[in-house]
Design an enzyme around this catalytic site. Structure first.
Site, PDB file in Angstrom:
ATOM      1  N   ARG A 305     -51.984  13.039  -0.012  1.00 35.24           N
ATOM      2  CA  ARG A 305     -51.649  14.154  -0.217  1.00 35.24           C
ATOM      3  C   ARG A 305     -50.563  14.374   0.799  1.00 35.24           C
ATOM      4  O   ARG A 305     -50.826  14.614   1.833  1.00 35.24           O
ATOM      5  CB  ARG A 305     -52.842  14.852   0.400  1.00 35.24           C
ATOM      6  CG  ARG A 305     -54.239  14.834  -0.668  1.00 35.24           C
ATOM      7  CD  ARG A 305     -55.163  15.954   0.360  1.00 35.24           C
ATOM      8  NE  ARG A 305     -56.131  16.293  -1.180  1.00 35.24           N
ATOM      9  CZ  ARG A 305     -57.445  16.021  -0.800  1.00 35.24           C
ATOM     10  NH1 ARG A 305     -57.618  15.223  -0.330  1.00 35.24           N
ATOM     11  NH2 ARG A 305     -58.338  16.347  -1.583  1.00 35.24           N
ATOM     12  N   ARG A 341     -48.728  11.719  -4.804  1.00 31.12           N
ATOM     13  CA  ARG A 341     -48.470  13.111  -5.004  1.00 31.12           C
ATOM     14  C   ARG A 341     -47.111  13.944  -4.020  1.00 31.12           C
ATOM     15  O   ARG A 341     -47.476  13.879  -2.635  1.00 31.12           O
ATOM     16  CB  ARG A 341     -49.963  13.862  -4.648  1.00 31.12           C
ATOM     17  CG  ARG A 341     -50.204  14.926  -6.033  1.00 31.12           C
ATOM     18  CD  ARG A 341     -51.473  15.823  -5.333  1.00 31.12           C
ATOM     19  NE  ARG A 341     -51.214  16.622  -3.847  1.00 31.12           N
ATOM     20  CZ  ARG A 341     -52.497  17.238  -3.459  1.00 31.12           C
ATOM     21  NH1 ARG A 341     -53.244  16.998  -4.952  1.00 31.12           N
ATOM     22  NH2 ARG A 341     -52.815  17.550  -2.803  1.00 31.12           N
ATOM     23  N   ASN A 464     -61.116  20.444  -7.226  1.00 36.98           N
ATOM     24  CA  ASN A 464     -61.295  21.141  -6.654  1.00 36.98           C
ATOM     25  C   ASN A 464     -60.447  22.675  -7.330  1.00 36.98           C
ATOM     26  O   ASN A 464     -61.024  23.876  -6.686  1.00 36.98           O
ATOM     27  CB  ASN A 464     -60.830  20.751  -5.208  1.00 36.98           C
ATOM     28  CG  ASN A 464     -61.101  19.599  -5.058  1.00 36.98           C
ATOM     29  OD1 ASN A 464     -62.193  18.953  -5.167  1.00 36.98           O
ATOM     30  ND2 ASN A 464     -60.664  18.849  -4.192  1.00 36.98           N
ATOM     31  N   ASP A 465     -59.187  22.084  -7.646  1.00 37.43           N
ATOM     32  CA  ASP A 465     -58.378  23.404  -7.505  1.00 37.43           C
ATOM     33  C   ASP A 465     -58.682  23.978  -9.118  1.00 37.43           C
ATOM     34  O   ASP A 465     -59.126  25.106  -9.350  1.00 37.43           O
ATOM     35  CB  ASP A 465     -57.324  23.088  -7.911  1.00 37.43           C
ATOM     36  CG  ASP A 465     -56.321  23.536  -6.556  1.00 37.43           C
ATOM     37  OD1 ASP A 465     -56.640  24.425  -5.649  1.00 37.43           O
ATOM     38  OD2 ASP A 465     -55.950  22.714  -5.650  1.00 37.43           O
ATOM     39  N   CYS A 512     -59.566  12.815  -9.323  1.00 34.53           N
ATOM     40  CA  CYS A 512     -59.060  12.900  -7.701  1.00 34.53           C
ATOM     41  C   CYS A 512     -59.616  13.485  -6.230  1.00 34.53           C
ATOM     42  O   CYS A 512     -59.593  13.947  -5.674  1.00 34.53           O
ATOM     43  CB  CYS A 512     -57.978  12.694  -7.547  1.00 34.53           C
ATOM     44  SG  CYS A 512     -56.542  13.945  -7.871  1.00 34.53           S
TER      45      CYS A 512
HETATM   46  C1  PEP Z   1     -58.231  19.338  -6.498  1.00 35.63           C
HETATM   47  O1  PEP Z   1     -57.335  20.161  -6.137  1.00 35.63           O
HETATM   48  O2  PEP Z   1     -59.330  18.713  -6.829  1.00 35.63           O
HETATM   49  C2  PEP Z   1     -57.256  18.596  -5.479  1.00 35.63           C
HETATM   50  C3  PEP Z   1     -57.940  16.672  -5.732  1.00 35.63           C
HETATM   51  O3  PEP Z   1     -55.842  18.173  -4.667  1.00 35.63           O
HETATM   52  P1  PEP Z   1     -56.498  19.034  -2.943  1.00 35.63           P
HETATM   53  O4  PEP Z   1     -57.720  19.565  -2.903  1.00 35.63           O
HETATM   54  O5  PEP Z   1     -55.524  18.518  -2.498  1.00 35.63           O
HETATM   55  O6  PEP Z   1     -56.292  20.770  -3.836  1.00 35.63           O
HETATM   56 MG    MG Z   2     -55.907  20.702  -5.864  1.00 35.41          MG
END
Ligand code: PEP
Ligand code: MG
Length: 597
Positions: A305, A341, A464-465, A512
């Protein structure tokens, strides 16, 4: 327990580093820096006052340099964190502003420092993302250091503590944490801080239990109080009863035995009992976390990240600076893959430093690839840095975040090609083997996964998103946290769709998001054909351990029955009925990633 025995108190904080320790509390003194008086400084003395401040800053810098020099070998890679603090000492937002306040308001340096530091911390604390909120801690720590020098007070030297104790402090700076002697300090508890604070990262490297963010720890705990710290669950027990003590001693023994057992398999491949190899990678935020990924047996970096390098500073990092950092990571991990990323700033990771420039609805705002396409200059610098760092290596992957459809990928690729052309014209000998991928974290990208697959080498599912946008659940909002369901049938069907599209188009599919680091979901993910999982380094050993107990062939059949379920509850029941004894072992260390909180 007799009537005079103090009562057991249980508090909950942030488990920043797992493990259990039981012992006597040792309160780290922090004399006087909280009592700051304001007084006016006559005009003719203002120059003196500014010099007094500058001397205090210089002294703080010298102290930090000394700590960096003395940093023990195992923490060498964390010296960068301390260097960030050195840089913060001279940050315009802090240093420059304080000089300005002394001058304009004709006040004493302590008062100016307290005011500027408090304002700056408040600005950071208002930001949506945990990581950014915790940068307020860095500012507080650096300010305390200057304040101690201004006031002539001193933080007790942690190095000199020669009893076996558990430290209790309002806050421990990374500089202090890195001086911890493992044979003396069993663990620590602080009032401030959070899971992504640098102090937390150091505690995880030292592998000592740590609890942060327990608001009232220093006001409730007294020196020599018996306390229990459970860094895995976030529990702090003060004056434990005999029963509690027995329970935790047992838990500690179990935990240590489990950890040792898992650690023995850290560096073995994650192979199912019928021979399917799953690649287990680490998610990192800071380059120095690469060491943890290696130590815990990660096969590479599945998600770097990069946005975190744009923090704790008032300007954007330069191409050279970024390139150096990326190269460090690439070199250390080679020949294993490093997935860089591109910037995922704004949204939940606001880069703007002023609350008034925050968007009203950041999660749906100018974030991820949208931000980069809107600010091609920032994007170009980062891409140049990545390509330069990757020269001579063939383990680098570039990952674009928050992509919603094909156009964004095409546009990003045009910029990437332009950047590569111009670097080649400048004489750089670039790597020809860089793989390009996109995060699948927006529902439209799931629907378009087949089309998208034709444009890239790999897809990386960011659950996560994806969960946030699919279920309309703000990932950072505690009020709706109970509705955040990775096992929602809609999510499972989406994973299936992405995996099928990737297979049909012959591209790789990875995951991820946080879901990848929780052993509970493994049979489903494997069964759906996801063969590379990336997670917080700490979670790697457990995931590998669980994978070894699964049979790949069974997971495929299992995934089919999961797909027939219509509720998250039914899927969970199926998991428990089929894999309960493997997946729900209480000592499994879960990979607590950045998000969701
Ligand atoms: C996600 O969104 O799952 C992700 C890995 O990215 P971040 O948590 O950095 O938004
Ligand atoms: Mg994300």
């Amino acid at each position: 327990m007799s009537d005079t025995d103090p009562r057991e108190i249980v508090l909950k904080g942030i488990g920043a580093s797992p493990g259990i320790c039981i012992g006597k509390a040792y309160l780290v003194d922090k004399e006087g820096v909280d009592v700051v008086k304001k007084y006016f400084v006559p005009k003719e003395n203002l120059l003196n006052e500014k010099n007094r401040f500058k001397t205090a800053v210089k002294k703080a810098r010298d102290n930090l340099h000394k700590v960096i020099e003395d940093t023990p070998e195992e923490l060498r890679d964390h010296a960068n964190i301390l260097k960030t603090h050195v840089a913060l000492l001279r940050d315009k937002m802090l240093y420059g502003k304080i000089i300005e306040i002394i001058e304009k308001e004709e006040v004493n340096a302590e008062w100016a420092l307290r005011k500027v530091s408090a304002d700056l911390q408040a600005t950071f604390r208002k930001m949506a993302d945990t990581y950014f909120r915790e940068r307020a801690t860095d500012i507080g720590q650096v300010s305390d250091l200057i304040m101690q020098n201004l006031m002539g007070t001193d933080h007790e030297n942690i190095k000199d503590i020669d009893k076996r104790v558990i430290l209790v402090a309002e806050d421990l700076s990374p500089a202090e944490t890195s001086q911890i002697q493992l044979e003396k300090i069993m663990g620590f508890v602080t009032d401030r801080g959070g899971v992504t604070s640098h102090t937390g990262i150091i505690a995880r490297t030292l592998e000592i239990p740590a609890l942060l963010g327990i608001d009232r720890a220093t006001s409730i705990i007294r020196n020599d109080d018996l306390i229990i710290v459970d860094g895995s669950t976030g529990e702090l027990i003060i004056h434990p009863s005999e029963q509690t003590l027995v329970r935790f001693v047992k838990r500690r023994i179990e935990y240590e035995a489990h950890k040792a057992k898992i650690a023995r398999g850290n560096h073995l491949p994650a192979k199912t009992s019928d021979g399917a190899v799953i690649h287990i990678m680490g998610n990192i935020e800071l380059p120095e976390e690469v060491v943890s990924v290696k130590n815990y047996g990660g096969d590479g970096i599945g998600l770097y990240r990069t946005e975190f390098q744009y923090l704790s500073r008032s300007d954007f990092p330069s191409e050279d600076e970024l390139s150096d950092k990326y190269r460090d990571v690439i070199e250390v991990m080679a020949p294993n893959p490093v997935t860089i990323r591109t910037l995922d700033i704004n949204g939940d990771k606001a880069i703007s430093r002023h609350p008034d420039s925050l968007e009203p609805n950041p999660a749906l705002g100018l974030r991820g690839i949208r931000y980069c396409l809107k600010k091609p200059d920032v994007f170009r610098i980062q891409l140049r840095a990545i390509l330069r760092a990757a020269a001579g290596f063939d383990n680098v992957r570039i990952l674009f975040p928050m992509v919603s459809g094909e156009e964004e990928i095409l546009e990003a690729k045009v910029i990437l090609n332009e950047v590569a052309d111009s670097l080649e014209k400048e004489g750089f000998n670039l790597s020809r083997n860089i793989k390009i991928g996109v995060m699948i974290e927006v529902p439209s990208a799931v629907i378009m996964a087949d089309t998208i697959s034709k444009e890239v080498d790999f897809l990386s599912i960011g659950t996560n998103d994806l969960i946030q946008y699919t279920l309309a659940i703000d990932r950072g909002n505690k009020e709706v946290a109970h509705l955040y369901q990775p096992l929602h049938p809609a999510i499972i069907r989406m994973l299936k769709r992405v995996s099928d599209a990737a297979r049909e188009n012959d591209v790789k599919v990875f995951m991820c998001g946080q879901m990848a680091g929780d052993p509970v979901y493994l049979p489903i993910l494997l069964g759906l054909g996801i063969r590379e999982l990336s997670m917080s380094p700490l979670g790697i050993p457990t995931i590998k351990h669980v994978i070894r107990q699964l049979k790949f062939e069974d997971t495929e059949r299992f995934a089919e029955s999961v797909l027939r379920q219509t509720t998250a509850e039914a899927i969970m029941k199926l998991l428990k009925d089929t894999y309960g004894d493997i997946l729900f072992q209480k000592n499994n260390i879960q990979a607590t990633d950045q998000q969701p909180q």
